[in-house]
Design a protein around this motif. Structure first.
Motif, PDB file in Angstrom:
ATOM      1  N   LEU A 188     -11.011 -10.372  50.604  1.00 32.92           N
ATOM      2  CA  LEU A 188     -12.213 -10.984  50.015  1.00 32.92           C
ATOM      3  C   LEU A 188     -12.149 -10.842  48.494  1.00 32.92           C
ATOM      4  O   LEU A 188     -11.732  -9.812  47.965  1.00 32.92           O
ATOM      5  N   ASN A 189     -12.559 -11.904  47.808  1.00 39.26           N
ATOM      6  CA  ASN A 189     -12.419 -11.919  46.348  1.00 39.26           C
ATOM      7  C   ASN A 189     -13.686 -12.464  45.677  1.00 39.26           C
ATOM      8  O   ASN A 189     -14.684 -12.779  46.354  1.00 39.26           O
ATOM      9  N   ILE A 203     -21.001  -7.123  54.431  1.00 40.04           N
ATOM     10  CA  ILE A 203     -20.143  -7.419  55.588  1.00 40.04           C
ATOM     11  C   ILE A 203     -19.771  -6.130  56.328  1.00 40.04           C
ATOM     12  O   ILE A 203     -19.711  -6.110  57.567  1.00 40.04           O
ATOM     13  N   SER A 204     -19.588  -5.057  55.589  1.00 40.32           N
ATOM     14  CA  SER A 204     -19.295  -3.763  56.237  1.00 40.32           C
ATOM     15  C   SER A 204     -20.449  -3.293  57.101  1.00 40.32           C
ATOM     16  O   SER A 204     -20.241  -2.632  58.129  1.00 40.32           O
ATOM     17  N   GLU A 205     -21.669  -3.600  56.668  1.00 34.76           N
ATOM     18  CA  GLU A 205     -22.835  -3.189  57.449  1.00 34.76           C
ATOM     19  C   GLU A 205     -23.012  -4.067  58.690  1.00 34.76           C
ATOM     20  O   GLU A 205     -23.407  -3.587  59.751  1.00 34.76           O
ATOM     21  N   ILE A 206     -22.734  -5.369  58.551  1.00 32.74           N
ATOM     22  CA  ILE A 206     -22.915  -6.287  59.686  1.00 32.74           C
ATOM     23  C   ILE A 206     -21.781  -6.110  60.699  1.00 32.74           C
ATOM     24  O   ILE A 206     -22.024  -6.111  61.917  1.00 32.74           O
ATOM     25  N   TYR A 207     -20.556  -5.986  60.193  1.00 28.24           N
ATOM     26  CA  TYR A 207     -19.367  -5.900  61.057  1.00 28.24           C
ATOM     27  C   TYR A 207     -18.549  -4.654  60.680  1.00 28.24           C
ATOM     28  O   TYR A 207     -17.470  -4.776  60.077  1.00 28.24           O
ATOM     29  N   MET A 267     -23.379 -13.385  45.619  1.00 26.24           N
ATOM     30  CA  MET A 267     -23.383 -11.919  45.492  1.00 26.24           C
ATOM     31  C   MET A 267     -22.250 -11.506  44.565  1.00 26.24           C
ATOM     32  O   MET A 267     -21.366 -12.314  44.262  1.00 26.24           O
ATOM     33  N   THR A 268     -22.286 -10.224  44.165  1.00 24.51           N
ATOM     34  CA  THR A 268     -21.086  -9.658  43.564  1.00 24.51           C
ATOM     35  C   THR A 268     -20.121  -9.322  44.702  1.00 24.51           C
ATOM     36  O   THR A 268     -20.528  -9.211  45.871  1.00 24.51           O
ATOM     37  N   LEU A 269     -18.860  -9.109  44.343  1.00 23.14           N
ATOM     38  CA  LEU A 269     -17.880  -8.763  45.379  1.00 23.14           C
ATOM     39  C   LEU A 269     -18.246  -7.423  46.022  1.00 23.14           C
ATOM     40  O   LEU A 269     -18.118  -7.263  47.243  1.00 23.14           O
ATOM     41  N   ALA A 270     -18.730  -6.491  45.230  1.00 16.41           N
ATOM     42  CA  ALA A 270     -19.122  -5.187  45.797  1.00 16.41           C
ATOM     43  C   ALA A 270     -20.277  -5.359  46.784  1.00 16.41           C
ATOM     44  O   ALA A 270     -20.276  -4.751  47.867  1.00 16.41           O
ATOM     45  N   GLU A 271     -21.248  -6.193  46.418  1.00 14.00           N
ATOM     46  CA  GLU A 271     -22.378  -6.450  47.326  1.00 14.00           C
ATOM     47  C   GLU A 271     -21.893  -7.102  48.607  1.00 14.00           C
ATOM     48  O   GLU A 271     -22.322  -6.746  49.715  1.00 14.00           O
TER      49      GLU A 271
END
Ligand SMILES: CC(=O)Nc1cc[nH]c(=O)n1
Length: 101
Positions: free
Chosen positions: A64-65, A83-87, A74-78
């Motif tokens: 992801l970029n 995505i880490s929280e959803i999946y 979003m920012t890339l960090a956001e």
């Protein structure tokens, strides 16, 4: 017509055209280019727009970029955090590009 749900916090960005992709796991990416899809809120299933699917592209979490982040408004960090929280722990994603109808 197929349906897709988005968390309510994304509704305003989708309706304003600021969010033009969604990153999904395989089971949530059963769409094809040209599909017209009904969009509702995940939390209460309230309809809020129709979209047309432009493309479905496999993408790994690891690559992801900033371009993906811009398309998600979003920012890339956001984006990585969301995505880490959803999946949690999932690397194999699908990018669904769409436009508002
Ligand atoms: C409901 C749901 O999973 N919503 C998602 C998931 C990933 N990206 C997104 O924009 N919306």
């Amino acid at each position: 017509m197929k349906n897709i749900t988005f968390y309510g916090r994304f509704e305003a960005d989708i309706l304003a055209g600021r969010k033009t992709i969604t990153l999904r796991e395989a089971s949530d990416a059963d769409f094809a280019a040209g599909d017209q899809v009904r969009v509702s809120r995940y939390e209460d299933d309230v309809f809020f727009c129709n979209i047309e699917i432009i493309a479905i592209t496999p993408v790994q979490f690891a690559v992801l970029n900033d371009q993906h982040a811009i398309q998600e408004n979003m920012t890339l960090a956001e984006l990585k955090q969301v995505i880490s929280e959803i999946y949690p722990g999932l690397n194999e994603l699908f990018m669904i590009e769409f436009r508002l109808l």
